[in-house]
Enzyme design. Structure first.
Site, PDB file in Angstrom:
ATOM      1  N   CYS A  89       0.828  -1.197   0.076  1.00  0.00           N
ATOM      2  CA  CYS A  89      -0.164   0.015   0.185  1.00  0.00           C
ATOM      3  C   CYS A  89       0.973   1.354   0.127  1.00  0.00           C
ATOM      4  CB  CYS A  89      -0.880   0.113   1.069  1.00  0.00           C
ATOM      5  SG  CYS A  89      -0.188  -0.093   2.896  1.00  0.00           S
ATOM      6  N   HIS A 273      -4.300  -2.435  -4.184  1.00  0.00           N
ATOM      7  CA  HIS A 273      -3.200  -3.245  -4.923  1.00  0.00           C
ATOM      8  C   HIS A 273      -4.125  -4.598  -4.855  1.00  0.00           C
ATOM      9  CE1 HIS A 273      -2.081  -5.091  -0.940  1.00  0.00           C
ATOM     10  NE2 HIS A 273      -1.888  -3.552  -0.464  1.00  0.00           N
TER      11      HIS A 273
END
Length: 556
Positions: A89, A273
């Site tokens: 992240c 992601h």
């Protein structure tokens, strides 16, 4: 504009008729300009989630029912090739807010400016001595939301920042759990709002976090996972959490409609992601960087369509500026894919992996629509490094157990290898899970050479700060000795009844507020001040320490 030097007037058009024609053209142009001026700027809403690959019915995975996301997809453009720059992240969030690659700004490692929570578990003195620092973009670089705020947008963020530098007070009008477009002081003010949901985060599979709905026996395992009850259980938990996410997304969309804003708001939905599971999160394979991405336009434009263009997270910031017709700064490294400044389609996306908490690493990758090239710079390291946080997951503990027992199969080689090849190459069309490395196949040598050159050209153009130890990197970010500079204090004055603020630090952003105000305002030029309350101000250059807060006491 009509050019009398370039156009001759036909003899048949009498002077009076020509004058009338010019008047009609002039009035028509003015009417169009008035219409354009009166058209409200669009609101923009980002609904984001964490750690989730495209495990949705609109992407062909019907394991769970997600009616609200399915409905959103039917009203949106569905992007099939959207990728983060990292499989984790913080570097990705840096990419999103800056429109720059983390390798250009020192934002590569996970994380840079906070100590790992597992520090007490680390025995290696070199790992324990990993430095803490902030990514430091060029002086002129800003969080893209500052450009929106300067243009009159009210910007809110309800959950996470994690930008690899301390979040500047200049980035948002509100950044807290209660941040909402509904809090803007004038309901006609355009807004940019982010609602981030964490229910699909990696940690939510460490235990049952949502109602148990999915039968573990019915989930489809990718071939890089061993087929055991624990592995199936944790993947089923991920799907359970996606069901919860669907309801959370629906509530925000309902609020938008209740407020009568759905007809003037562009909606983005995406994940930060890929899956928060082993061999996905933190990796450069598609399982770690490929994300769902939907864009809904208020006028129904392109509703229900699919776009196969390559899109990278580095493109989001310039695209936001393009959508509201703001100039895109030259330092941004992405390309706008929507709006009037949209550029030509990408040929490649680039992804990276560097240190993950205490685990050193350096991997680079290049992907086009079909093929993926991977360059391993630390061939001496195993694929599975020392990551205490990740190892809390039952699925990872199970993989460790099977690895130690020698019970993992050939398709799980990326869990067992104690070193890495210098290069990997995958055909994602025939091998979507990227487990059959083609790097040593002679028939692919020419293509691999092409991708290798693309990677090297990227480094030549953008640089790569990951090519040096972090102790040396700090000296590059904060020359000459690696000590973090402090932004100069702002200087406040009232000139002709307006507040004027200056700062000696190049590129510094400035925030101010009057006594009694909760939110900081972004200073972009002289501004009128009502009343005689004291004014406080702070200056921030990204990656540097913020200035101390300066107070200007106004006299009656």
């Amino acid at each position: 504009m009509f050019n009398f030097c370039e156009h001759q007037i036909p003899y048949s058009i009498k002077p009076i008729r020509f004058a009338v024609l010019l008047l009609i053209l002039f009035v028509g142009t003015m009417f169009e300009n008035v219409q354009a001026a009166e058209k409200e700027p669009p609101n923009i809403l980002w609904i984001t989630c964490e750690d989730m690959s495209p495990r949705l019915a609109c992407y062909g995975d019907e394991t769970v029912s997600t009616p609200r996301l399915d409905q959103l997809a039917s009203e949106s453009v569905r992007y099939t090739h959207c990728f983060g720059t990292y499989g984790v992240c913080a570097p990705n969030r840096h990419t999103l807010i800056m429109g720059m690659y983390p390798t250009s700004t020192g934002a590569m490692a996970m994380r840079t400016w906070k100590r790992t929570s597992a520090l007490h578990l680390i025995t290696d003195p070199e790992l324990r001595a990993l430095p803490v620092y902030e990514a430091t973009p060029p002086a002129e670089a800003k969080c893209f939301t500052e450009y929106l705020r300067t243009a009159g947008y009210y910007c809110t963020n309800n959950s996470k920042t994690d930008y690899q530098f301390r979040p500047p007070i200049t980035a948002w009008d509100e950044s807290n759990a209660k941040a909402h477009w509904r809090n803007r002081p004038d309901k006609t003010t355009p807004f940019f709002s982010v609602f981030n949901f964490t229910i699909t985060h990696e940690s939510k599979t460490f235990k049952q976090s949502s109602p148990s709905v999915v039968n573990p026996d019915e989930v489809t395992l990718p071939p890089y996972y061993p087929d055991t009850s624990i592995v199936r259980r944790d993947l089923a938990r991920q799907y359970d959490n996606i069901i919860t996410l669907d309801g959370q997304v629906g509530k925000v969309l309902d609020q938008l409609k209740q407020d009568g804003l759905d007809q003037n708001t562009i909606v983005f939905f995406f994940s930060d992601h890929g899956d928060g599971l082993p061999r996905a999160k933190r990796w450069v394979y598609d399982s770690g960087i490929h994300v769902p991405f939907l864009v809904r336009f208020p006028d129904g434009k392109m509703a229900g369509t699919t776009c196969d263009d390559l899109v990278s997270f580095v493109d989001f910031a310039p695209t936001m500026l393009s959508l509201i017709q703001l100039s895109i700064p030259e330092y941004m490294e992405g390309f706008p894919f929507l709006g009037k400044q949209a550029t030509e389609k990408r040929d490649y996306i680039f992804a990276f992996r560097d240190r993950m908490d205490p685990s050193p690493e350096r991997i680079r990758s290049v992907r086009d629509h079909r093929y993926k090239y991977v360059r391993n710079y630390r061939t001496d390291l195993p694929y599975i490094g020392f990551l205490p946080y990740r190892d809390q997951a039952g699925i990872m503990q199970e993989i460790h157990r099977l690895k130690d027992a020698g019970e993992l199969g050939p398709d799980q080689w990326q869990f067992t290898m104690q070193s890495k090849p210098a290069e990997e190459f995958y055909d994602t069309q025939t091998d979507p899970h990227e487990i059959h490395n083609l790097a040593d196949k002679p028939e692919y040598s020419e293509m691999i050479s092409k991708f290798r050159k693309v990677h090297e050209q990227f480094v030549e153009e953008h640089g790569d700060l990951g090519d040096r130890p972090e102790t040396e990197l700090i000296k590059d970010l904060w020359p000459p000795d690696g000590k973090q500079p402090t932004t100069a204090e702002p200087v406040l004055s009232i000139v002709d009844g307006k507040l004027q603020i200056d700062c000696a630090t190049e590129g510094a952003s400035i925030a101010f507020r009057q006594e009694g105000e909760k939110n900081w305002q972004l200073y972009s030029g002289p501004v009128g001040i009502s009343g005689n309350k004291p004014i406080e101000s702070q200056a921030i250059r990204l990656g540097w320490k913020p200035s101390s807060t300066v107070v200007l006491s106004q006299k009656n």
